[in-house]
Write a protein that holds these residues in place. Sequence first.
Motif, PDB file in Angstrom:
ATOM      1  N   VAL A  49      -9.676  23.585 -13.725  1.00 44.41           N
ATOM      2  CA  VAL A  49     -10.454  23.936 -12.540  1.00 44.41           C
ATOM      3  C   VAL A  49     -11.689  23.052 -12.483  1.00 44.41           C
ATOM      4  N   LYS A  50     -11.892  22.416 -11.338  1.00 46.61           N
ATOM      5  CA  LYS A  50     -13.064  21.566 -11.156  1.00 46.61           C
ATOM      6  C   LYS A  50     -14.026  22.269 -10.194  1.00 46.61           C
ATOM      7  N   PRO A  51     -15.248  22.517 -10.628  1.00 46.29           N
ATOM      8  CA  PRO A  51     -16.206  23.146  -9.712  1.00 46.29           C
ATOM      9  C   PRO A  51     -16.486  22.234  -8.521  1.00 46.29           C
ATOM     10  N   SER A  52     -16.813  22.817  -7.393  1.00 45.72           N
ATOM     11  CA  SER A  52     -17.006  22.050  -6.162  1.00 45.72           C
ATOM     12  C   SER A  52     -18.230  21.142  -6.202  1.00 45.72           C
ATOM     13  N   PHE A  53     -19.210  21.442  -7.060  1.00 48.29           N
ATOM     14  CA  PHE A  53     -20.410  20.609  -7.102  1.00 48.29           C
ATOM     15  C   PHE A  53     -20.225  19.352  -7.955  1.00 48.29           C
ATOM     16  N   ILE A  54     -19.103  19.218  -8.643  1.00 47.17           N
ATOM     17  CA  ILE A  54     -18.838  18.020  -9.445  1.00 47.17           C
ATOM     18  C   ILE A  54     -17.998  17.063  -8.608  1.00 47.17           C
ATOM     19  N   ASN A  55     -18.529  15.873  -8.363  1.00 48.19           N
ATOM     20  CA  ASN A  55     -17.821  14.832  -7.614  1.00 48.19           C
ATOM     21  C   ASN A  55     -17.607  13.632  -8.521  1.00 48.19           C
ATOM     22  N   GLU A  56     -16.371  13.213  -8.656  1.00 53.02           N
ATOM     23  CA  GLU A  56     -16.092  12.044  -9.475  1.00 53.02           C
ATOM     24  C   GLU A  56     -16.360  10.778  -8.663  1.00 53.02           C
ATOM     25  N   TYR A  57     -16.697   9.728  -9.369  1.00 55.39           N
ATOM     26  CA  TYR A  57     -16.968   8.447  -8.724  1.00 55.39           C
ATOM     27  C   TYR A  57     -15.665   7.693  -8.553  1.00 55.39           C
ATOM     28  N   LYS A  58     -15.402   7.210  -7.359  1.00 49.84           N
ATOM     29  CA  LYS A  58     -14.213   6.413  -7.084  1.00 49.84           C
ATOM     30  C   LYS A  58     -14.668   5.033  -6.634  1.00 49.84           C
ATOM     31  N   ILE A  59     -14.075   4.007  -7.221  1.00 51.30           N
ATOM     32  CA  ILE A  59     -14.487   2.634  -6.930  1.00 51.30           C
ATOM     33  C   ILE A  59     -13.786   2.106  -5.685  1.00 51.30           C
ATOM     34  N   ASP A  60     -14.386   1.084  -5.080  1.00 48.25           N
ATOM     35  CA  ASP A  60     -13.744   0.361  -3.993  1.00 48.25           C
ATOM     36  C   ASP A  60     -12.701  -0.570  -4.619  1.00 48.25           C
ATOM     37  N   VAL A  61     -11.515  -0.620  -4.022  1.00 49.05           N
ATOM     38  CA  VAL A  61     -10.427  -1.436  -4.559  1.00 49.05           C
ATOM     39  C   VAL A  61     -10.120  -2.551  -3.563  1.00 49.05           C
ATOM     40  N   GLN A  62     -10.260  -3.795  -4.025  1.00 49.24           N
ATOM     41  CA  GLN A  62      -9.931  -4.965  -3.212  1.00 49.24           C
ATOM     42  C   GLN A  62      -8.719  -5.645  -3.841  1.00 49.24           C
ATOM     43  N   GLN A  63      -7.709  -5.936  -3.031  1.00 51.99           N
ATOM     44  CA  GLN A  63      -6.518  -6.605  -3.526  1.00 51.99           C
ATOM     45  C   GLN A  63      -6.151  -7.732  -2.575  1.00 51.99           C
ATOM     46  N   GLY A  64      -5.694  -8.834  -3.123  1.00 51.89           N
ATOM     47  CA  GLY A  64      -5.218  -9.936  -2.305  1.00 51.89           C
ATOM     48  C   GLY A  64      -6.256 -11.024  -2.125  1.00 51.89           C
ATOM     49  N   ASN A  65      -6.097 -11.771  -1.031  1.00 52.37           N
ATOM     50  CA  ASN A  65      -6.952 -12.912  -0.727  1.00 52.37           C
ATOM     51  C   ASN A  65      -8.041 -12.489   0.251  1.00 52.37           C
ATOM     52  N   ALA A  66      -9.279 -12.477  -0.190  1.00 58.88           N
ATOM     53  CA  ALA A  66     -10.404 -12.181   0.695  1.00 58.88           C
ATOM     54  C   ALA A  66     -10.817 -13.492   1.369  1.00 58.88           C
ATOM     55  N   LEU A  67     -10.471 -13.639   2.638  1.00 55.05           N
ATOM     56  CA  LEU A  67     -10.761 -14.866   3.374  1.00 55.05           C
ATOM     57  C   LEU A  67     -11.972 -14.642   4.262  1.00 55.05           C
ATOM     58  N   ASP A  68     -12.831 -15.632   4.350  1.00 53.71           N
ATOM     59  CA  ASP A  68     -13.948 -15.530   5.276  1.00 53.71           C
ATOM     60  C   ASP A  68     -13.684 -16.424   6.487  1.00 53.71           C
ATOM     61  N   ASP A  83       1.677 -16.562   3.355  1.00 51.01           N
ATOM     62  CA  ASP A  83       1.045 -15.332   3.813  1.00 51.01           C
ATOM     63  C   ASP A  83      -0.129 -14.987   2.909  1.00 51.01           C
ATOM     64  N   TYR A  84      -1.269 -14.794   3.529  1.00 49.56           N
ATOM     65  CA  TYR A  84      -2.470 -14.346   2.838  1.00 49.56           C
ATOM     66  C   TYR A  84      -2.708 -12.903   3.273  1.00 49.56           C
ATOM     67  N   VAL A  85      -2.626 -11.964   2.333  1.00 53.69           N
ATOM     68  CA  VAL A  85      -2.764 -10.547   2.636  1.00 53.69           C
ATOM     69  C   VAL A  85      -3.967 -10.018   1.873  1.00 53.69           C
ATOM     70  N   TYR A  86      -4.759  -9.171   2.537  1.00 54.79           N
ATOM     71  CA  TYR A  86      -5.941  -8.581   1.921  1.00 54.79           C
ATOM     72  C   TYR A  86      -5.942  -7.089   2.208  1.00 54.79           C
ATOM     73  N   ARG A  87      -6.208  -6.298   1.180  1.00 58.41           N
ATOM     74  CA  ARG A  87      -6.259  -4.844   1.328  1.00 58.41           C
ATOM     75  C   ARG A  87      -7.535  -4.344   0.678  1.00 58.41           C
ATOM     76  N   PHE A  88      -8.275  -3.503   1.408  1.00 55.40           N
ATOM     77  CA  PHE A  88      -9.527  -2.933   0.917  1.00 55.40           C
ATOM     78  C   PHE A  88      -9.460  -1.420   1.080  1.00 55.40           C
ATOM     79  N   LYS A  89      -9.621  -0.697  -0.033  1.00 56.83           N
ATOM     80  CA  LYS A  89      -9.643   0.763   0.014  1.00 56.83           C
ATOM     81  C   LYS A  89     -11.022   1.227  -0.430  1.00 56.83           C
ATOM     82  N   SER A  90     -11.699   1.937   0.462  1.00 57.41           N
ATOM     83  CA  SER A  90     -13.031   2.444   0.172  1.00 57.41           C
ATOM     84  C   SER A  90     -12.916   3.637  -0.767  1.00 57.41           C
ATOM     85  N   GLY A  91     -13.667   3.618  -1.841  1.00 55.34           N
ATOM     86  CA  GLY A  91     -13.626   4.724  -2.789  1.00 55.34           C
ATOM     87  C   GLY A  91     -14.282   5.971  -2.259  1.00 55.34           C
TER      88      GLY A  91
END
Length: 160
Positions: free
Chosen positions: A21-40, A75-83
């Motif tokens: 059981v996880k109490p509601s006031f405890i929030n775990e930290y989730k990182i941002d995940v970047q995969q692929g080719n980040a092109l500008d 093919d250059y593919v980039y995926r970003f998932k916000s933590g």
Amino acid sequence: MLCSRLLLAAAFFIALGACSVKPSFINEYKIDVQQGNALDQDAVAQLKPGQTKDQVRFLLGTPLITDIFHQQRWDYVYRFKSGSTGQVDTRRLTVFFDADNRLLRVDGDVAASGEDDLTMSGTRTRVVDLGSLPADAPAAPQSAPEEPGFFGSLWDKIGF
């Protein structure tokens, strides 16, 4: 004796149940995940028709997907998932080459200049205009054919 064993077993199962059981006031930290080719946008803007595969690889990096059945397409593919929000943003850039391994065209999801925010929602697809070569432009110099290496010349001597 039996009572102490029952109390010990009850304490064990209560402690074990408390771990799940996880109490509601405890929030775990989730990182941002970047995969692929980040092109500008600056790298994409430097692409010009007629560039070689090596020049494109220098500007954009090694492509994430190279298909052996479609060797004229990268093919250059980039995926970003916000933590923090869990929102996923995917971008795709496809580079096409002609039979001489020269850059022909580019298309895919490309941010317009000044819109490099990765948290933007919605997908946009547009063809990137690379311009065209002037009619009086000199043809690209053709490189001399490579001489066969040790195994190639040995293979030729054997007769295969």
